[in-house]
Design an enzyme around this catalytic site. Structure first.
Site, PDB file in Angstrom:
ATOM      1  N   PRO A 102       0.829  -1.219   0.000  1.00 19.25           N
ATOM      2  CA  PRO A 102       0.000   0.000   0.000  1.00 19.25           C
ATOM      3  C   PRO A 102       0.859   1.265   0.000  1.00 19.25           C
ATOM      4  CG  PRO A 102      -0.761  -1.551   1.660  1.00 19.25           C
ATOM      5  CD  PRO A 102       0.564  -2.065   1.153  1.00 19.25           C
ATOM      6  N   GLU A 117       1.867  -8.527   8.315  1.00 13.73           N
ATOM      7  CA  GLU A 117       1.865  -7.048   8.373  1.00 13.73           C
ATOM      8  C   GLU A 117       2.731  -6.449   7.273  1.00 13.73           C
ATOM      9  OE1 GLU A 117      -0.813  -7.634  10.588  1.00 13.73           O
ATOM     10  OE2 GLU A 117      -0.291  -5.513  10.287  1.00 13.73           O
ATOM     11  N   ARG A 153      -1.265  -7.933 -21.397  1.00 11.04           N
ATOM     12  CA  ARG A 153      -2.108  -7.643 -22.567  1.00 11.04           C
ATOM     13  C   ARG A 153      -1.577  -6.476 -23.385  1.00 11.04           C
ATOM     14  NH1 ARG A 153      -5.647  -3.912 -22.074  1.00 11.04           N
ATOM     15  NH2 ARG A 153      -7.316  -4.838 -23.319  1.00 11.04           N
ATOM     16  N   ASP A 182      -8.577   0.571 -25.679  1.00 10.82           N
ATOM     17  CA  ASP A 182      -8.819   0.393 -24.243  1.00 10.82           C
ATOM     18  C   ASP A 182      -9.345   1.643 -23.571  1.00 10.82           C
ATOM     19  OD1 ASP A 182      -6.002  -1.684 -23.243  1.00 10.82           O
ATOM     20  OD2 ASP A 182      -8.012  -2.133 -23.978  1.00 10.82           O
TER      21      ASP A 182
END
Ligand code: 4FV
Length: 260
Positions: A88, A115, A153, A168
């Site tokens: 994160p 953690e 992709r 896209d």
């Protein structure tokens, strides 16, 4: 492109490698995929990869030695690969970053659990930290699979002609236009006439307008500071005129023209 994923749950990757466009890309040797079990780089007979945090507190932390062993083994297999920690704390992943990663030769993904990983791993063995979004997962594996999927992709030759990445979402900074397929009439809902017309210019114009309105309604942030093409500018101006018409045609509308 060589992908190597370091994890204590290698089975999580097996079905990912074995299905769809990822499987086809492996079969066509457009990508190579490898999973390394971090436990194989432990030295104790219980193959321990985590321990209690210094300074106390809840949860466990991934030990540096097994991770370092796995990263160094992966770097031997892919010397030119960049090492990515999914966390994160990382730079939030998006299509631009996917395009950048797709231009590299190899990617080694370090999947944390518990953690997180001992900070000393990040200092000299991690090239990039990437986050797939502002939320907390139980492990980095799903995040690694998302990044590998979006990057694969974009590798030339992975997507066949029938499905190109050019159209896209985000390829031109807009959300994709609405898609329709058979049946022409579904539960009383018809496919827009223009899409049945075979008039490619009209269809392209309709699709651009569909992309613009969806982006305007769902992700107006994507339109902020975005360079508008002449055609896009004309479409937006037409909407503005239509909206002004509505305002002026409403009973109290007269006299207060919208000042643009
Ligand atoms: C994550 C994310 C994420 C944090 C602790 C795994 C977890 C555990 N990874 N984008 N968001 N990772 O939540 O990439 O180690």
């Amino acid at each position: 492109m060589k992908f190597i994923v370091l994890t204590i749950f290698p089975d999580m990757l097996n079905s990912f490698w074995a299905h769809g466009i990822i499987r086809r890309a492996i079969e066509r040797r457009k990508i190579s995929a490898e999973t390394i079990n971090v436990r194989d780089y432990t030295t104790d007979r219980h193959k321990v990869t985590d321990d209690r945090p210094y300074g106390g507190g809840s949860g466990m932390v991934m030990k540096p030695e097994p991770l370092a062993g796995a990263i160094r083994a992966a770097s031997k297999l892919a010397p030119s690969a960049k090492t990515i920690l999914l966390t994160p704390q990382g730079r939030v992943f998006n299509q631009n970053l996917a395009r950048k990663l797709a231009s590299w030769k190899g990617l080694i993904f370090v999947c944390g659990r518990y953690e997180g990983v001992d900070e000393r791993i990040c200092h000299d063995l991690i090239d990039y930290e990437i986050s797939t979004g502002d939320y907390v997962l139980t492990g980095g594996e799903l995040a690694a699979m998302m990044v590998i999927d979006a990057v694969t992709r974009l590798i030339p030759g992975v997507l066949g002609a029938e499905d190109s990445a050019e159209k896209d979402s985000f390829s031109n900074g807009l959300l994709e236009h609405a898609h329709y397929t058979r049946p022409q009439s579904y539960e009383g809902k018809e496919v827009p006439e223009v899409l049945l017309s075979g008039h490619h210019q009209e269809i392209e114009k309709w699709r651009l307008e569909s992309s613009l309105i969806r982006t305007f309604l769902k992700r107006p942030d994507l339109l902020q500071h975005r360079e508008l093409s002449e055609q896009e500018r004309d479409i937006l101006k037409k909407w503005a005129r239509d909206i002004e018409e509505i305002v002026l045609s409403s009973p109290k509308g007269h006299g207060n023209r919208i000042k643009y």
